[in-house]
Design an enzyme around this catalytic site. Structure first.
Site, PDB file in Angstrom:
ATOM      1  N   LYS A 111    -130.362   2.103   9.198  1.00  0.00           N
ATOM      2  CA  LYS A 111    -130.523   2.109   7.738  1.00  0.00           C
ATOM      3  C   LYS A 111    -131.897   1.550   7.355  1.00  0.00           C
ATOM      4  O   LYS A 111    -132.562   2.075   6.464  1.00  0.00           O
ATOM      5  CB  LYS A 111    -129.400   1.279   7.083  1.00  0.00           C
ATOM      6  CG  LYS A 111    -128.039   1.944   7.184  1.00  0.00           C
ATOM      7  CD  LYS A 111    -126.907   1.008   6.771  1.00  0.00           C
ATOM      8  CE  LYS A 111    -125.560   1.668   7.058  1.00  0.00           C
ATOM      9  NZ  LYS A 111    -124.417   0.780   6.786  1.00  0.00           N
TER      10      LYS A 111
ATOM     11  N   GLN B 119    -122.827  -5.295   5.453  1.00  0.00           N
ATOM     12  CA  GLN B 119    -122.396  -4.443   6.559  1.00  0.00           C
ATOM     13  C   GLN B 119    -120.998  -4.851   7.018  1.00  0.00           C
ATOM     14  O   GLN B 119    -120.727  -6.027   7.260  1.00  0.00           O
ATOM     15  CB  GLN B 119    -123.410  -4.560   7.713  1.00  0.00           C
ATOM     16  CG  GLN B 119    -123.113  -3.669   8.893  1.00  0.00           C
ATOM     17  CD  GLN B 119    -123.246  -2.174   8.583  1.00  0.00           C
ATOM     18  OE1 GLN B 119    -124.149  -1.749   7.867  1.00  0.00           O
ATOM     19  NE2 GLN B 119    -122.323  -1.385   9.106  1.00  0.00           N
TER      20      GLN B 119
ATOM     21  N   ASP C 131    -123.197   0.641  -1.626  1.00  0.00           N
ATOM     22  CA  ASP C 131    -122.140   1.221  -0.787  1.00  0.00           C
ATOM     23  C   ASP C 131    -120.976   1.706  -1.662  1.00  0.00           C
ATOM     24  O   ASP C 131    -120.058   2.369  -1.163  1.00  0.00           O
ATOM     25  CB  ASP C 131    -121.612   0.194   0.227  1.00  0.00           C
ATOM     26  CG  ASP C 131    -122.221   0.382   1.616  1.00  0.00           C
ATOM     27  OD1 ASP C 131    -122.795   1.470   1.864  1.00  0.00           O
ATOM     28  OD2 ASP C 131    -122.129  -0.552   2.431  1.00  0.00           O
TER      29      ASP C 131
END
Ligand SMILES: NC(=O)c1ccc[n+]([C@@H]2O[C@H](COP(=O)([O-])OP(=O)(O)OC[C@H]3O[C@@H](n4cnc5c(N)ncnc54)[C@H](OP(=O)(O)O)[C@@H]3O)[C@@H](O)[C@H]2O)c1
Length: 302
Positions: free
Chosen positions: A58, A102, A125
């Protein structure tokens, strides 16, 4: 019913190529803007090996298109209070447009609680309760979860009609199957599909799958889906990622068997994975555009 033997193998839906197009579009927008570049903060707790790989991917993808990316790598033993303090500092930092935590988190941290500490405007997200609620309400002012958004984008790109179609999704997780089932069935998001959401308690999985015009596999079980699960010429989207003993990757779909029956299919690697990362970058651009009041294309929302 097996597909006629004279028919060709399934056409490949190339997520890697589509992700590259999306990244180039974002890069062009950022380079032409007359405000500072977007900034993404990636919060990693501990040293989960797969998470380290994903986070690096990412970071690399963001830097390549002109995003500022900061990795905040925290100790495995961080307390909930300390982590909350880090997240609140990110929320208050006006130079940050997007942030992700994460997953998975170490077991002493509750993912849902931690995700809700994030400012929903920066939750790129799309997994906070507010953004998931907006998804359910068909409210386009939120941020959508990246993997479901990437899958819808693949379907749109390959002009796969979802309206009135039977879609079976295997897997009901909050990051993939459940939000995708809502996106594809909701009138507000334009899906209009009839969706079956299968899980480990579903009876007769083969029957549920072999009815589907579009079959989406997010079970996390390597090569679970073979040709007998697939309606002839159906569209098959494979979300699963598995590393085999020989270090090669495969999905939830047995590709060699499935491609003889499907009409279109995503490969692993090179299908949904790159689109998930591209949608993360796109969500970060969207959050940045909203922050600066820049014009937004509908396609950037979904
Ligand atoms: N390509 C990408 O960008 C991307 C993104 C996210 C995830 N993934 C991959 O996608 C897969 C799924 O991820 P996830 O986080 O959604 O997984 P998850 O949270 O483990 O959920 C798996 C779901 O599949 C269901 N399931 C498992 N085995 C099944 C079976 N044999 N028959 C029917 N249903 C079954 C489970 O049912 P229950 O609810 O009953 O347990 C659960 O709902 C993993 O391989 C993951 O690595 C890829």
């Amino acid at each position: 019913m097996k597909r006629d033997r004279v028919m060709a193998d399934a056409r490949i839906m190339n997520g890697r190529e589509l992700a590259s197009i999306v990244r180039k579009q974002i890069k062009a927008v950022i380079s032409q803007a007359n405000v500072r570049a977007p900034k993404l903060v990636v919060v990693l707790v501990g040293n989960h090996p797969a998470s380290l790989t994903y986070v690096k991917a990412k970071e690399r993808a963001g830097l390549e298109i002109g995003l500022n990316v900061e990795l905040v790598h925290l100790s495995e033993n961080i307390t909930p209070i300390e982590l909350k303090r880090v997240i609140l500092a990110i929320n208050h930092d006006s130079s940050v447009d997007g942030a992700i935590i994460q997953l998975p988190l170490p077991s002493h941290l509750q993912a849902n609680e931690c995700l809700n500490w994030l400012d929903p405007k920066k939750d790129v997200d799309g997994l906070s309760a507010l953004n998931l609620g907006k998804l359910v309400n068909g409210d386009a002012s939120g941020l959508l979860p990246c993997t479901p958004k990437g899958i819808v984008r693949i379907l749109k790109h390959y002009q796969i009609e979802t309206k009135g179609k039977l879609v079976t999704i295997i897997g009901r997780s909050t990051i993939v199957g459940r939000p995708l089932s809502i996106l594809l069935s909701h009138s507000a998001w334009g899906g209009h599909a009839t969706v079956t959401l299968a899980h480990s308690h579903s009876a007769d999985l083969i029957h549920l799958c072999s009815q589907a015009d579009i079959l989406i596999c997010a079970a996390g079980s390597a090569k679970l889906i073979r040709s007998e699960f697939i309606k002839p010429n159906a569209t098959v989207i494979d979300v699963g990622i598995h590393k085999l003993a020989d270090n090669t990757l495969c999905g939830d779909v047995d590709f060699a068997s499935a491609k003889e029956q499907a009409g279109l299919i995503t490969p692993v690697p090179g299908g949904v994975g790159p689109m998930t990362v591209a949608m993360l970058l796109q969500n970060c651009m969207l959050a940045w555009k909203r922050h600066f009041g820049l014009a937004i294309d509908d396609e950037e929302i979904l």
